[in-house]
Scaffold this active site. Structure first.
Site, PDB file in Angstrom:
ATOM      1  N   HIS A  43      -5.783   5.280  -5.104  1.00 47.43           N
ATOM      2  CA  HIS A  43      -5.842   4.902  -3.690  1.00 47.43           C
ATOM      3  C   HIS A  43      -6.280   6.129  -2.902  1.00 47.43           C
ATOM      4  O   HIS A  43      -5.458   6.889  -2.404  1.00 47.43           O
ATOM      5  CB  HIS A  43      -4.463   4.411  -3.217  1.00 47.43           C
ATOM      6  CG  HIS A  43      -4.450   3.867  -1.827  1.00 47.43           C
ATOM      7  ND1 HIS A  43      -3.542   2.924  -1.420  1.00 47.43           N
ATOM      8  CD2 HIS A  43      -5.222   4.127  -0.745  1.00 47.43           C
ATOM      9  CE1 HIS A  43      -3.753   2.623  -0.136  1.00 47.43           C
ATOM     10  NE2 HIS A  43      -4.765   3.362   0.280  1.00 47.43           N
ATOM     11  N   GLU A  75      -7.918   1.103  -4.717  1.00 48.18           N
ATOM     12  CA  GLU A  75      -7.219   0.495  -3.594  1.00 48.18           C
ATOM     13  C   GLU A  75      -7.599   1.194  -2.297  1.00 48.18           C
ATOM     14  O   GLU A  75      -7.960   2.372  -2.298  1.00 48.18           O
ATOM     15  CB  GLU A  75      -5.698   0.640  -3.758  1.00 48.18           C
ATOM     16  CG  GLU A  75      -5.118   0.010  -4.989  1.00 48.18           C
ATOM     17  CD  GLU A  75      -3.614   0.218  -5.071  1.00 48.18           C
ATOM     18  OE1 GLU A  75      -2.957  -0.561  -5.778  1.00 48.18           O
ATOM     19  OE2 GLU A  75      -3.094   1.154  -4.433  1.00 48.18           O
ATOM     20  N   HIS A 197       4.560  -2.287  -6.949  1.00 54.16           N
ATOM     21  CA  HIS A 197       5.333  -1.439  -6.041  1.00 54.16           C
ATOM     22  C   HIS A 197       6.778  -1.352  -6.536  1.00 54.16           C
ATOM     23  O   HIS A 197       7.469  -2.358  -6.649  1.00 54.16           O
ATOM     24  CB  HIS A 197       5.305  -1.919  -4.594  1.00 54.16           C
ATOM     25  CG  HIS A 197       5.323  -0.781  -3.617  1.00 54.16           C
ATOM     26  ND1 HIS A 197       4.176  -0.125  -3.224  1.00 54.16           N
ATOM     27  CD2 HIS A 197       6.333  -0.154  -2.983  1.00 54.16           C
ATOM     28  CE1 HIS A 197       4.486   0.840  -2.372  1.00 54.16           C
ATOM     29  NE2 HIS A 197       5.792   0.843  -2.212  1.00 54.16           N
TER      30      HIS A 197
END
Length: 248
Positions: A43, A75, A197
């Site tokens: 990310h 991401e 997550h």
């Protein structure tokens, strides 16, 4: 079996604290992939506080040279910089998240009702370039119809509340059922489901046992915490065991 994508942001964050070349993000990716991970996730945020565009490019080189059958998942918020980067590195999957640049980590999904039109345009452009697209989503079954209208291939269900309930079995079961309902609704809309997550080894096992249709989990923080004890290769193998739990 559910695929495991290892999120490398923690390694880059640790490296950036001292501006040394270690830990080496590419070397850790190589160990994870050699141990059986289906891919790696990054990310790259605008402030470059962890993975940077240079890391993403280096990971593409690694995959092409040594693991051509594995995937690069990038991401981020769909600003021009991210969209240019994912096109350059031929990201296999692009996961769009609604993060503000100042956020410490992704902690909520898209508002598909108000942002759906914008997302539909971005998704269409990404798919024309050959990318599979996943949209970060809260585990709410009522959101899945709007998510499907964007043309996305997948949703990634936010598992933070489930992971955060690790010491409260009642709350954990409640969050797990929310995830299961959202996954069923997504499947009903023709969407594949990813998840991620705060997933531990045991949490991953519970999640996939309850929702064996999950296509991919993307795991970073908890995986790297375990790697401090067990090493990267063994930790990946432990998570792969959880990913295969529904088959056992």
């Amino acid at each position: 079996m559910t695929d495991l994508s290892v999120n490398l942001n923690v390694a880059a964050l640790l490296r950036n604290r001292r501006e040394h070349p270690w830990p080496d993000v590419v070397d850790l990716a190589r160990i994870a992939l050699a141990a059986g991970a289906a891919g790696v996730t990054v990310h790259p945020r605008p402030d470059e506080r962890h993975t940077r565009p240079s890391d993403v490019r280096a990971l593409r080189v690694l995959l092409d040279a040594e693991f051509p059958d594995r995937e690069l998942n990038v991401e981020g918020y769909p600003d021009p910089g991210l969209l240019s980067l994912v096109h350059e590195v031929r990201a296999d999957q692009v996961t769009l998240v609604p993060d503000d640049p100042a956020q410490a980590t992704s902690d909520h999904g898209w508002d598909f009702e108000t942002q759906g039109a914008m997302l539909a345009g971005v998704v269409a452009g990404l798919k024309r370039n050959g990318h599979r697209v996943s949209l970060f989503s809260d585990p709410d079954a009522t959101h899945m119809g709007h998510a499907a209208q964007t043309g996305s291939d997948r949703v990634e269900l936010y598992t933070g509340p489930f992971g955060g309930a690790h010491s409260d079995p009642v709350a954990e079961d409640r969050e797990l059922e929310r995830l299961a309902e959202a996954a069923a609704a997504a499947k009903g809309q023709g969407l594949q489901v990813n998840a991620g997550h705060d997933l531990t080894v045991s949490g991953t096992r519970k999640l996939i046992t309850r929702i064996p249709s999950i296509a991919e989990v993307s795991i970073g923080h908890a995986l790297f915490c375990d790697a401090l004890t067990f090493g990267m290769a063994e930790t990946v193998r432990r998570y792969l065991g959880s990913c295969a739990s529904a088959e056992g």
